[in-house]
Design a protein around this motif. Structure first.
Motif, PDB file in Angstrom:
ATOM      1  N   HIS A 609       5.270   5.887  -1.755  1.00 45.48           N
ATOM      2  CA  HIS A 609       5.211   7.215  -2.269  1.00 45.48           C
ATOM      3  C   HIS A 609       6.840   7.792  -2.404  1.00 45.48           C
ATOM      4  O   HIS A 609       7.712   7.134  -1.845  1.00 45.48           O
ATOM      5  CB  HIS A 609       4.633   8.199  -1.432  1.00 45.48           C
ATOM      6  CG  HIS A 609       2.996   7.696  -1.209  1.00 45.48           C
ATOM      7  ND1 HIS A 609       2.251   7.916  -2.364  1.00 45.48           N
ATOM      8  CD2 HIS A 609       2.572   7.100  -0.074  1.00 45.48           C
ATOM      9  CE1 HIS A 609       0.957   7.606  -1.770  1.00 45.48           C
ATOM     10  NE2 HIS A 609       1.158   7.118  -0.455  1.00 45.48           N
ATOM     11  N   CYS A 644       4.938  13.202  -5.855  1.00 41.39           N
ATOM     12  CA  CYS A 644       5.330  11.671  -5.455  1.00 41.39           C
ATOM     13  C   CYS A 644       5.898  11.180  -6.642  1.00 41.39           C
ATOM     14  O   CYS A 644       5.319  11.158  -7.911  1.00 41.39           O
ATOM     15  CB  CYS A 644       3.808  11.122  -5.132  1.00 41.39           C
ATOM     16  SG  CYS A 644       4.018   9.543  -4.968  1.00 41.39           S
ATOM     17  N   GLU A 646       6.707   7.895  -7.001  1.00 43.44           N
ATOM     18  CA  GLU A 646       6.417   6.542  -7.097  1.00 43.44           C
ATOM     19  C   GLU A 646       5.041   6.268  -7.320  1.00 43.44           C
ATOM     20  O   GLU A 646       4.279   6.540  -6.535  1.00 43.44           O
ATOM     21  CB  GLU A 646       6.860   5.736  -5.710  1.00 43.44           C
ATOM     22  CG  GLU A 646       6.671   4.183  -5.985  1.00 43.44           C
ATOM     23  CD  GLU A 646       8.025   3.571  -6.251  1.00 43.44           C
ATOM     24  OE1 GLU A 646       9.235   4.129  -6.188  1.00 43.44           O
ATOM     25  OE2 GLU A 646       7.924   2.334  -6.675  1.00 43.44           O
ATOM     26  N   CYS A 648       1.388   5.629  -7.246  1.00 36.67           N
ATOM     27  CA  CYS A 648       0.818   5.027  -6.049  1.00 36.67           C
ATOM     28  C   CYS A 648      -0.789   4.965  -5.956  1.00 36.67           C
ATOM     29  O   CYS A 648      -1.202   4.233  -5.202  1.00 36.67           O
ATOM     30  CB  CYS A 648       1.089   6.189  -4.896  1.00 36.67           C
ATOM     31  SG  CYS A 648       0.595   7.657  -5.233  1.00 36.67           S
ATOM     32  N   HIS A 652      -2.438   9.669  -8.155  1.00 35.48           N
ATOM     33  CA  HIS A 652      -0.970   9.968  -8.178  1.00 35.48           C
ATOM     34  C   HIS A 652      -0.534  11.109  -8.926  1.00 35.48           C
ATOM     35  O   HIS A 652       0.303  11.944  -8.225  1.00 35.48           O
ATOM     36  CB  HIS A 652      -0.235   8.600  -9.066  1.00 35.48           C
ATOM     37  CG  HIS A 652       1.374   8.830  -9.005  1.00 35.48           C
ATOM     38  ND1 HIS A 652       2.018   8.854  -7.892  1.00 35.48           N
ATOM     39  CD2 HIS A 652       2.070   9.048 -10.199  1.00 35.48           C
ATOM     40  CE1 HIS A 652       3.373   9.024  -8.246  1.00 35.48           C
ATOM     41  NE2 HIS A 652       3.304   9.103  -9.848  1.00 35.48           N
ATOM     42  N   MET A 655      -0.872  14.054  -6.675  1.00 34.80           N
ATOM     43  CA  MET A 655      -0.075  14.269  -5.303  1.00 34.80           C
ATOM     44  C   MET A 655       1.084  14.840  -5.341  1.00 34.80           C
ATOM     45  O   MET A 655       2.196  14.338  -5.629  1.00 34.80           O
ATOM     46  CB  MET A 655       0.240  12.479  -4.923  1.00 34.80           C
ATOM     47  CG  MET A 655       0.801  12.368  -3.502  1.00 34.80           C
ATOM     48  SD  MET A 655       1.014  10.574  -3.011  1.00 34.80           S
ATOM     49  CE  MET A 655       1.884  11.139  -1.488  1.00 34.80           C
TER      50      MET A 655
HETATM   51 CU   LIG Z   1       2.319   8.606  -4.096  1.00 35.73          CU
END
Ligand SMILES: [Cu+2]
Length: 664
Positions: A609, A644, A646, A648, A652, A655
């Motif tokens: 993350h 986040c 990245e 994931c 996502h 997030m």
């Molecule tokens: Cu993430």
């Protein structure tokens, strides 16, 4: 005979497919096409037979791995690039001296930012956010690559960086005292010391480190540094490290002996004229002044003996926190000798068994091969060809030389295969010349012969071969690190990439197989078998401190997340997992300092993350199991979402979290 039949026969023992490994599954006939399929492709793409063969040799099919891993310097980008060989796929970039947002390196992350700060000049000087990373060096055990550590040198600041190959992250940036520049840092055969040769001499012994440039010969000095390396922790112990003072020449590349040359350190030098430039003061330009002498000096240092001398309190003196053996002591203890070498040399390289030291003078169309045994005998005999201006005894050139091989214009660096052959790069000719070593590799008239030559494109600097400069070169390939690419790539603007070329050295004739544009300026590289890389795929335990390589003091267990306020410092001890932050609302007041300690409680491979905050220079890479830290000051009221960075999971985009900064 069909073209493909010719090609497959030629490629049956090719580098990629191999003749002896598990991968030696060469189809007897081209598959899929019922005859003529490959021919049609080769013709449609307009390949010559040579090009099609080259393609077969470097292609790595989806899902398979390259045979070798090449660590290449990124120059003043401050990072290391990892390429797979033979495919030359760029596998990774490791930031060392420069921040990197993708990996959260010094991008608001506390530990890495502190590392950069500690690794700077100190005393009011800025925290350095760049470096000129020149030479990667894989750690050694018994003179062979062991795949545990990577050391890199920084020409711009006289620093070394230490990267663990367990997680491919930087663990240490070490500012070496008494030097501002280096060209090279190399491990001793068991990685006991990291040996760094300084480049620019400076008046480090003088008050405030200052002396007028007019006092250059008297007050400016260089050093060779022996940095004690602890391979368990990846740290350098300053109290066990030492330096040897050297004359104010520019010390360049270096190599440590083994076998017959064991215990010796060889350093090239230039500017033995001690030119300081001064073109606007009526003096010759630096490069003119530094090219007056016909010969410069190959420094031969008995470093094993120097370790003993440095341990005697009366024979060294602490200067700026490190023990320094003065040049006078180094001479009286017979630690240092010079041998004349062709002027303005660049490469100094060691044959696999340690018998020969190969030096190339950029302005001399020969390589000079010195014999380790002859050098040791000459030192023992004590017959000298005078002394330099500082009293260093100069061994007689003819007493030390084994061969003088005429190779071509602008010879620079030499690498070796496992069959007694040497490969030298030629900057002016843009060639690699293959030549044979003498006894015990090649006897009689087979020795010291140029046997092959290949044109590279263009202006090659370093070149590298798997396992070269160790006791066990693997052969197979040479990679040319070419300074110019001219027309090898589409016009990419006035700043062109450099060009890495893979050269097949498995047959009697060298062949260029591929071109790869670079990111950054690659100076040198090292290449090890891919299977030597035994990196973790996730951290050994949840709450891992990547810098200290143990459980972090700031790790938080899932379910025990908390936000604490002490005065105006708000500390968020949180966790991340697919697909949320805990906490996802952080309330602070304008002027608060906010510390985020995030622990990834993920244990799945690839489940990384990120943590980016809008409006702040913060992005963390929260690798599975990692605890990472960021600090900000909430200077301005407002709403600053975090998210986040990245990708994931399916959720996502959800997030996210809120940093709410209330006005005072
Ligand atoms: Cu993430």
């Amino acid at each position: 005979m069909k073209l493909t039949t010719v090609l497959l026969a030629a490629a049956a023992c090719s580098a990629l497919i191999g003749c002896n490994g598990e991968n030696a599954k060469v189809p007897a006939q081209p598959s899929g096409g019922g005859g003529g399929g490959l021919d049609a492709i080769i013709q449609a793409r307009g390949f010559t037979p040579d090009e099609a063969e080259a393609a077969l040799k470097v292609f790595v099919p989806p899902g398979r791995h390259d045979e070798f891993l090449m660590f290449t310097s990124g120059g003043h980008r401050g990072s290391v690039m990892l390429y797979g060989l033979p495919s030359m796929r760029l596998l990774k970039e490791i930031p060392v001296f420069s921040p990197d947002a993708w990996q959260g390196w010094a991008q608001g992350e506390v530990e890495s930012a502190e590392m950069l700060e500690k690794g700077s000049f100190g005393e009011g000087m800025p925290t350095l956010t760049w470096g000129d990373l020149h030479h990667p060096q894989i750690s050694l055990t018994a003179g062979k690559y062991d795949g545990e550590w990577l050391a890199v040198s920084d020409k711009s600041a006289g620093r070394v960086g230490i990267v663990s190959l367990k997680d491919l992250k930087t663990k240490l940036i070490f500012k070496t005292p008494n030097t501002v520049s280096d060209h090279h840092a190399i491990f001793t055969d068991d990685s006991e010391y990291l040996v760094q040769s300084a480049y620019f001499p400076v008046p480090f012994n003088e008050p405030n480190g200052y002396a007028p440039i007019e006092s250059y010969k008297e007050k400016y000095k260089s050093v060779a540094s022996f940095l004690k390396f602890d391979r368990k922790s990846g740290t350098i112990g300053l109290s066990e490290s030492f330096q040897i003072e050297l004359p104010p020449y520019f010390q360049d590349m270096s190599i440590l002996g083994r076998g017959p040359s064991a215990g010796l350190l060889f350093i090239n030098s230039l500017n033995t004229e001690m030119s300081t430039g001064g073109v606007m003061e009526g003096k010759p330009a630096m490069e003119v002044g530094a090219s007056q002498h016909e010969m410069d000096y190959l420094h031969v240092i008995d470093w094993r003996k120097a370790v003993t001398v440095a341990a005697e309190p009366s024979k060294s003196k602490a200067v700026n926190g490190i023990r320094v053996i003065s040049l006078a002591t180094a001479i009286s203890e017979k630690l240092i000798h010079f041998i004349p070498e062709s002027k303005s040399p660049h490469g100094v390289d060691l044959a696999p068994g340690g018998e020969y030291v190969v030096v190339s003078g950029k302005l001399d169309p020969h390589v000079s091969v010195y014999s380790a045994t002859k050098i040791k005998n000459a030192i023992a005999k004590g017959v000298f060809d005078g002394k330099d201006a500082f009293g260093v005894p100069i061994l007689k050139y003819d007493d030390c030389i084994s061969a003088h091989v005429e190779t071509g214009l602008g010879p620079l660096h030499t690498v070796f295969d496992g069959d007694g052959n040497a490969y030298t790069s030629h900057f002016l000719d843009s060639t690699i010349i293959k030549w044979t070593l003498g006894e015990p590799y090649n006897a009689g008239d087979k020795a010291w012969k140029v046997v092959d030559k290949v044109a590279v494109h263009y202006n090659i600097g370093h070149l590298q071969a798997p396992g070269s400069n160790t006791t066990s070169p693997y052969g197979r390939y040479v990679v040319a690190l070419n300074k110019w690419s001219v027309d090898r790539f589409p016009p990419l603007g006035p700043l062109h990439p450099q060009n890495l070329q893979v050269v097949d050295i498995s047959g009697p004739k060298m062949k260029v197989l591929s071109d790869t544009p670079t990111i950054g300026e690659p100076h040198n590289s090292q290449i090890m078998p891919m299977e030597m890389l035994q990196a973790w795929t996730t951290y050994p335990e949840i709450g891992w401190d990547a810098v200290r390589m143990k459980r972090s003091a700031f790790a938080t267990e899932q379910g025990k997340e908390n936000v604490k306020r002490v005065g105006n410092v708000v500390t968020v001890n949180g966790t991340v997992t697919r697909s949320h932050y805990t906490p996802d609302i952080v309330r602070v007041k304008q002027g608060d300092k906010v510390v985020f300690n995030w622990t990834s409680v993920e244990s799945a491979r690839d489940a990384t993350h990120g943590f980016g905050i809008h409006g702040f220079n913060v992005n963390l890479s929260l690798d599975p199991g990692a605890t990472e830290r960021a600090e900000i000051t909430a200077v301005k009221p407002g709403v600053y979402p975090y998210y986040c960075t990245e990708f994931c999971s399916a959720l996502h985009m959800e997030m996210t979290g809120w940093l709410l900064v209330e006005p005072k």
